[in-house]
Scaffold this motif. Sequence first.
Motif, mmCIF file in Angstrom:
data_model
loop_
_atom_site.group_PDB
_atom_site.id
_atom_site.type_symbol
_atom_site.label_atom_id
_atom_site.label_comp_id
_atom_site.label_asym_id
_atom_site.label_seq_id
_atom_site.Cartn_x
_atom_site.Cartn_y
_atom_site.Cartn_z
ATOM 1 N N ALA A 4 -26.438 -11.000 -62.322
ATOM 2 C CA ALA A 4 -26.676 -10.444 -63.654
ATOM 3 C C ALA A 4 -26.320 -11.497 -64.694
ATOM 4 O O ALA A 4 -25.421 -12.319 -64.496
ATOM 5 N N PHE A 52 -24.460 1.988 -69.350
ATOM 6 C CA PHE A 52 -25.553 1.710 -68.418
ATOM 7 C C PHE A 52 -26.855 2.379 -68.860
ATOM 8 O O PHE A 52 -26.905 3.569 -69.151
ATOM 9 N N ASP A 53 -27.900 1.561 -68.952
ATOM 10 C CA ASP A 53 -29.273 1.989 -69.231
ATOM 11 C C ASP A 53 -29.501 2.448 -70.671
ATOM 12 O O ASP A 53 -30.580 2.937 -70.994
ATOM 13 N N PHE A 74 -25.868 -6.916 -72.237
ATOM 14 C CA PHE A 74 -25.788 -7.240 -70.807
ATOM 15 C C PHE A 74 -24.419 -6.881 -70.227
ATOM 16 O O PHE A 74 -24.313 -6.417 -69.088
ATOM 17 N N LYS A 75 -23.354 -7.097 -70.998
ATOM 18 C CA LYS A 75 -22.005 -6.872 -70.485
ATOM 19 C C LYS A 75 -21.754 -5.406 -70.127
ATOM 20 O O LYS A 75 -21.019 -5.114 -69.181
ATOM 21 N N ARG A 77 -24.143 -3.285 -69.245
ATOM 22 C CA ARG A 77 -25.281 -2.861 -68.437
ATOM 23 C C ARG A 77 -26.295 -2.066 -69.241
ATOM 24 O O ARG A 77 -27.070 -1.283 -68.690
ATOM 25 N N ARG A 164 -21.455 -5.168 -62.482
ATOM 26 C CA ARG A 164 -22.872 -5.218 -62.813
ATOM 27 C C ARG A 164 -23.722 -5.467 -61.577
ATOM 28 O O ARG A 164 -23.207 -5.758 -60.509
ATOM 29 N N SER A 165 -25.034 -5.407 -61.754
ATOM 30 C CA SER A 165 -25.953 -5.575 -60.639
ATOM 31 C C SER A 165 -27.149 -6.406 -61.064
ATOM 32 O O SER A 165 -27.579 -6.350 -62.221
ATOM 33 N N ASP A 168 -29.951 -4.515 -62.753
ATOM 34 C CA ASP A 168 -29.963 -4.179 -64.173
ATOM 35 C C ASP A 168 -31.191 -4.828 -64.810
ATOM 36 O O ASP A 168 -31.613 -5.915 -64.407
ATOM 37 N N GLN A 188 -32.906 -8.246 -63.726
ATOM 38 C CA GLN A 188 -32.232 -9.461 -64.184
ATOM 39 C C GLN A 188 -32.227 -10.554 -63.116
ATOM 40 O O GLN A 188 -32.376 -11.738 -63.437
#
Length: 543
Positions: A4, A52-53, A74-75, A77, A164-165, A168, A188
């Motif tokens: 990520a 997230f999202d 980004f941090k 998610r 994170r993934s 994402d 990502q």
Amino acid sequence: MAHAFADLFEHAVDAMPDRVALIVSGEHVTFRELDERANRLAHHFKDAGFGFDAHVGIHMHNSIETMVAVLAAFKIRAVPVTVNYRYTVDELIYVYENSDLDALVYHRSYGEQVVGAVASVPRIRHVVVAPDEIASGDEPVVPEGIEYDDALADSSPTRDFAERSGDDVYILYTGGTTGRPKGVVWRQEDMWRVLGGGYDFYSGVPVADEYQQSRVGAASDMPMRMLILPPLIHTSALMPSFTFLFAGNTVLYVPAFDATKVWQVVAEEKPMVMVITGDAMGRPLIEAHAQLQLDTSSLAVVASGAALFSGSVKDAFFDQFPNLMISDSVGSSETGFGGIGFASKGTQQRGGPTIGSNRFTVVVDDDGNVLQPGSGAEGWLTKLGNVPIGYYKDPVKSAEIFRTVDGARAVVTGDRARVEADGSVTLLGRGNMVINTGGEKVFAEEVEAVVKAHGDVYDAIVIGMPDDRWGSRVTAVLQTRDHASIDFDSLEKHARNQLAGYKIPRSFWIVEQVMRAPSGKPDYRWAKEFAENNEPSHRIGLT
């Protein structure tokens, strides 16, 4: 293993915290400082209920605050959605609604458009207003908007975010110069592979692990500096920024493109690399450079992408920078990096560049069959390997270009291309910009490159207009140099020396300024509408 963008950036911060990450308008920000600012904004969003999202719109020009906003999203998610700051209120309402924005960060100078759009999109429930050196101070502000400085001051600079993934996502909206903007959804990890340095751009070999870029950067005591001029709303600027930052290098921006200002920054800050978008930036830059007496000797590489960089303008750079390396990259919002070519003085160029052979870029025919080197056939430029998930909320258009080629997922673009005998690929032009005149195909970009090489022409867009005899006729919308008159006889002779007769423009419209997107791409929709609503300035015969 995390692939990520926030993780990759944090690896660079941990390895090289005191190096300079960004330089904008004389302000130097270290990796540690940039990370702490992004952490603060990320905590602000988190405390406001986002994570997230959540979809976070970033309606900003190039600045330190823009990169802080992208990193902050980004941090936690969240999904950053970069917004074209030249859109009208109606266009903004469409993008804000289509992208399902939950929150928005914008530069104060765009207050008038943003205030009008946000009022019509009730889903946006949180707005941050960033400081802006371009703003006059009289712009309206979104009611209940939070000041950027206050958001950072009231939040923690620590890193205590969820894992994170690489799954994402990031949503990139295309320019929409020939239709409504479309959101391209990228994982990502896929975007990192093709645009952020996760693969070697030349060999296609993946990096060893998520720490390789920061490890290599830390091992060097001579970080590079790159001046990035395209707007961060596009991957042609955002992804080179991350590629450089992941390796501990320094990125420079200017808030608004001004050729003289750019060269002053080069003289003062000494970047080695400059990223531009073709002729739209290249021509004013090289003409301004000829008038200035500045030390720009640090510049060793000019890298262009996202728009036509014609041979005549490249040659003008070589005249003033004899030892310069010029690269021309092929790619799009849907493909990412598709290949790179290198220019030399005097190279004859027809349309786009020729890129070296690589295993991820091929040409296919109308049935999806890969054309082999040496076939001499033309087809559709196609990208294999790491490709986007598809268009956001648009399965129909997704199915048109995201297909299966040789048993693997691929992007079959709207670009026409030819595979050469050595496996290299020559980009011919946009398929939807091909003009069929009397059964002959004419690529707009090829004609544009020739017309713009004439001394009286500063910029040009070539379009097809209806013709009772030929179906379509080749025409051009021109901006003359210094708004002076143009010698059309000389222009016709110039074109006939380089183009077949059926490719020569038959009608011309003279405008004060040729309109382009922030990326530098021609606004063909605008050119067509102008030509439809105005009488030509000049016509030539069909001989």
